[in-house]
Design an enzyme around this catalytic site. Sequence first.
Site, PDB file in Angstrom:
ATOM      1  N   HIS A   1     -51.107 -22.933 -42.369  1.00 28.00           N
ATOM      2  CA  HIS A   1     -51.676 -24.166 -41.824  1.00 28.00           C
ATOM      3  C   HIS A   1     -53.153 -24.315 -42.179  1.00 28.00           C
ATOM      4  CE1 HIS A   1     -52.227 -21.023 -38.810  1.00 28.00           C
ATOM      5  NE2 HIS A   1     -53.210 -21.711 -38.288  1.00 28.00           N
TER       6      HIS A   1
ATOM      7  N   ARG B   1     -15.124  -6.323 -46.738  1.00 27.03           N
ATOM      8  CA  ARG B   1     -15.086  -4.892 -46.470  1.00 27.03           C
ATOM      9  C   ARG B   1     -13.794  -4.260 -46.987  1.00 27.03           C
ATOM     10  NH1 ARG B   1     -13.004  -1.482 -42.247  1.00 27.03           N
ATOM     11  NH2 ARG B   1     -14.267   0.397 -42.025  1.00 27.03           N
TER      12      ARG B   1
ATOM     13  N   LEU C   1     -57.997 -18.130 -30.882  1.00 28.36           N
ATOM     14  CA  LEU C   1     -57.258 -19.239 -30.283  1.00 28.36           C
ATOM     15  C   LEU C   1     -56.023 -19.601 -31.094  1.00 28.36           C
ATOM     16  CD1 LEU C   1     -60.294 -21.484 -29.337  1.00 28.36           C
ATOM     17  CD2 LEU C   1     -58.829 -20.198 -27.760  1.00 28.36           C
TER      18      LEU C   1
ATOM     19  N   GLU D   1     -34.502  -6.644 -41.962  1.00 30.98           N
ATOM     20  CA  GLU D   1     -33.950  -7.658 -42.861  1.00 30.98           C
ATOM     21  C   GLU D   1     -34.980  -8.721 -43.217  1.00 30.98           C
ATOM     22  OE1 GLU D   1     -32.561  -6.690 -39.973  1.00 30.98           O
ATOM     23  OE2 GLU D   1     -30.792  -5.566 -40.633  1.00 30.98           O
TER      24      GLU D   1
ATOM     25  N   ASP E   1     -14.927  -2.780 -35.684  1.00 26.53           N
ATOM     26  CA  ASP E   1     -16.330  -2.780 -35.268  1.00 26.53           C
ATOM     27  C   ASP E   1     -16.674  -3.904 -34.296  1.00 26.53           C
ATOM     28  OD1 ASP E   1     -17.744  -0.542 -36.062  1.00 26.53           O
ATOM     29  OD2 ASP E   1     -18.080  -1.290 -38.100  1.00 26.53           O
TER      30      ASP E   1
END
Lengths: 633, 633
Positions: free
Chosen positions: A78, A473, A188, A366, A423
């Site tokens: 910014h 998988r 700030l 990640e 799982d």
Amino acid sequence: MGIMRTVTREDDLDLWRELGQQLRVDSIRASSASGSGHPTSSMSAADLMAVLLAGHLRYDFNRPDDPRNDHLIFSKGHASPLLYAVYTAAGAIDDAELLTFRRLGSRIEGHPTPVLPWVDVATGSLGQGLPIGVGVALAGKQLDQLPYRVWVLCGDSEMAEGSMWEAMEHAAHAGLDNLTAILDVNRLGQTGETMHGWDLEAYVRRAQVAGWHAMAIDGHDVAEIDQAYTDAARTELRPTMIVARTEKGHGVAAVANQNGFHGKALADPEAAIAELGGLRHIRVSVSPPDQTIEIRPRPEPDVVRLPAYEVGTSEATRRAYGEALAAVGTARHEVVALDGEVSNSTYAEIFRQAHPDRYFEMYIAEQQMVAAAVGMQVRGWRPFASTFAAFLTRAYDFIRMAAVSRANLSLVGSHAGVSIGEDGPSQMGLEDLAMMRAVHGSTVLYPSDANQAAAVVAQMVDLPGVVFLRTTREKTPVIYPPGEAFPIGGARVVRSSPDDQVTLIGAGITLHQALAAAADLSREGISARVIDLYSVKPIDTGILRQAAAATGRLLTVEDHWPEGGLGDAVLEVFADARERPRIVKLAVRIMPGSATPAEQLAAAGIDAAAIAAAARELVASTAAPVPADVAAR
Amino acid sequence: MGIMRTVTREDDLDLWRELGQQLRVDSIRASSASGSGHPTSSMSAADLMAVLLAGHLRYDFNRPDDPRNDHLIFSKGHASPLLYAVYTAAGAIDDAELLTFRRLGSRIEGHPTPVLPWVDVATGSLGQGLPIGVGVALAGKQLDQLPYRVWVLCGDSEMAEGSMWEAMEHAAHAGLDNLTAILDVNRLGQTGETMHGWDLEAYVRRAQVAGWHAMAIDGHDVAEIDQAYTDAARTELRPTMIVARTEKGHGVAAVANQNGFHGKALADPEAAIAELGGLRHIRVSVSPPDQTIEIRPRPEPDVVRLPAYEVGTSEATRRAYGEALAAVGTARHEVVALDGEVSNSTYAEIFRQAHPDRYFEMYIAEQQMVAAAVGMQVRGWRPFASTFAAFLTRAYDFIRMAAVSRANLSLVGSHAGVSIGEDGPSQMGLEDLAMMRAVHGSTVLYPSDANQAAAVVAQMVDLPGVVFLRTTREKTPVIYPPGEAFPIGGARVVRSSPDDQVTLIGAGITLHQALAAAADLSREGISARVIDLYSVKPIDTGILRQAAAATGRLLTVEDHWPEGGLGDAVLEVFADARERPRIVKLAVRIMPGSATPAEQLAAAGIDAAAIAAAARELVASTAAPVPADVAAR
């Protein structure tokens, strides 16, 4: 060091102070021209950037692609008015362009993006610039092996983002002494004081405990700033954090160090500019990098020799990914791999074993993993970052911003869907297709067999934008011979006959369920076409329209929530067609628990039995065949 | 303290050691029964849990809803066998159920979920349990004002997640001395050693610098563990982190402290159980919380007096959100608000001003913000967590896991879409609808005017699951009188006539563009129906089907990427209908830059002019009217 400047050394302090004021003035001018933006957040860091630009940055603004260039990243995006004021001072943009800030069609956007050639990556979502800078610095150390430095201007508010901590840990762990974080502690945030306010030592202690060289300075004292940069450049084996006490809106009494002026153009810019001493026209001849530094040529690309899997055997597409990527990496030296501490599940470990110098262990972080990939592609490397598909959700903000960065990188999500089995839902990628399709310019691939997976991996390395590969998988049957072409944007008709009554569309594990269903249906006299939609985005509209014309009925099946996945991609194809097939969408509509893969597929209603049942009902309930001219449109 | 146990104090050390072995044995038995799971990760923490269960936890397993109960969260959710062994030792589940681990239909899932009454939240995506624990502890301190303790078992691998650092900063900042993190430093992750291995002091220093009380202990020495818990309970004003050196697979030589055994059932469970001393049948009478602790009754709900906006004026839905939430908070004392340091943009600040005791500043840490909301709803509070819609992407992993946790909470994303204007793409929520629709059981709301926004906020407080409210930065015309009903799952026909030729469907800012387009089209003799799709999920299929039957042509328009949003929600409605309308989908298909809101809408092709042009083309190109029986199906 061969530094060239337009002024003599003894004038430096004065120059820097004046330049700092110029950067403030120009930040105010830019934001006042647009009536919006963040002048006060720019003013706090103006002196920090003045000394960097005039005294320490090594950058050839005429040759932004010079591999020897330093990198300057505004993690506090910014503060873009300040960045553009810096570019103006460097002569990269002119004053007229500066004043196009935030206008339609201007390169001088509200937050920096690589539309400007000197901007490496888009920032503006806080907490991303430093982790991306870690990626660039990793590339400098381990891949490019060039002495460029990475300078990252950070805000104090963004230190609350955990991704900044991930970056601090990784930078120290990798010994990134080419990385300097410049922390603009203006106290700030947007709504009030930060958690640590002006407690500079709070930041210094945190950086030190993470393993950084860190120091507190007065961010408006140019001599102290200069000393800090010199110190950073001399520091070995550790990254440096310069914790600078600054004032938001420094130099203009009406706003300095006061809450309530975040992200607003100044009320009286003329008075503020006068208070800052008026306009200046300092032009800095930024020192270019040392041209005697040797750039290692990258080996020429070789022919990719993909792994081959025998039809009739079974293999998991995740393993094919690992084996194919290792092969691609042998032929293509720009390929690098990153993994989130699950490389024995994603099979990125196969790449690691083959190319340890181009593999990066990102641990269970990640956000940092994707950020590092973004940073590495800044330098022309081609990263493949992998983890469980479910855990890429952790990095979604980084992924969407990678698209704004026009980054070219591949993300690989394994363990997609309920078919992972025991799982349970925390490990199941069930929203990854939706998430990745909704990334601007993305490619979404979901191969169904090992040879196909290898074929698409070989193509991923050359695709632009954010590319997502979803792997499975479980082992699935190898149904395609090695060496067949699977173009991106294509689909494959796996089974068809002239009298097909319904088309079953799957990908990954569900393709095999669809094939089993088609075999069952065939025994009952229902002929089903089966389409392998391995390229979910872009999608093969031609094959789908042909199927619609031929069978009039489509049935999609996906190991994913119903929203935003394969089925929705098919619906989109026929949205505004004049004749539309009936489309039944099978997807996961229950919250799964634990069970075997086969039980999970059955419970979710996406196994062969469920597909066959839905196809039967679709065929029985649709009396009239669809006109044959659908395909023509 | 009124502790009741089945053994005398002098036997404690022996009991704890034996109990630790039992927990190991039962962890092995459970994972061997399923042939999968994480026994070695359970065995490292067994002694830590034995001492906690038998000596420190205050919990009535027969009354899991007792507000005085402590909370035990397994942030390392993959150690679920240990958690279930703990429940078995406590008598909450029996041995037969323990052995249903990971079976279809069992409550004993691969990773813990609240399907079990003693599990507060689902874990298994690492780095979430501690930030959620911060939320529970914040509730204990500031909302419930009850002396329960929150115990969080953390893994060392997950300390790499930045969200853990967010939790550490927030817990210290809030002085959460009711929170104890138990860090199981078993050194080994899934693929290899963690970044810090057994450097316990690395963790201690990090915790201390964040402001925690921290100590290193031997995690297999029950006396040290007991002392650490006692110390934690006595520590005031600061959370405590117990950094415990442990061995993965402790007690079984074949796997202890060896890499390569993560997430695998033991090869020889019988031998392992024998090595651990065989089966035990210790039953711990866990100490219930002190029943003399007074529970403050929550004030009875009052009638909600929503703010009212005058038709014809303009107001931003984000401001209506803030004003409505403040009003709802006055009537409903379970409502709390959290914000990511942008409360003057989301207008959560209006709630803060009205109910400062129920407002939580989460700084720029969106993962911690959502996690804290999840933690607070564990205790029956009703959190509304807000930030820019774009920045909710930062917390997507927490949001999807909130659904697995069966959490009831509201997320509010402001500044949706290109219509925010000059700030540019980094600040634009353009994937939020896709992301939030693809959350199991979610509700997605996108109001178009201020009174409607207020009406849906009043309903959100009672909706189950993850509820998302999308608000608009710009002021939009107030078109509905105050007090009208806008049921969740409904839509509103804003404009219609019997001779409508096309239906325009929008929400939020695009509804107003659609109304302007309809006015333009009307002047050209094209009659357009306009539907306000303020409830994107669930969606009003009835109104959409009526419109399809009446007009045969639908045009959706959304300030969002084309994938997964409002348009796809409409497509879904007609997927398998026998007769389907033509649907044209307008959405953002370019990467925006900076520009005014009006310019952005025009550039993206979603303003009134673009809608009118698309509607004209759709009407002109569709010759035949659709049969009228569409609506019937």
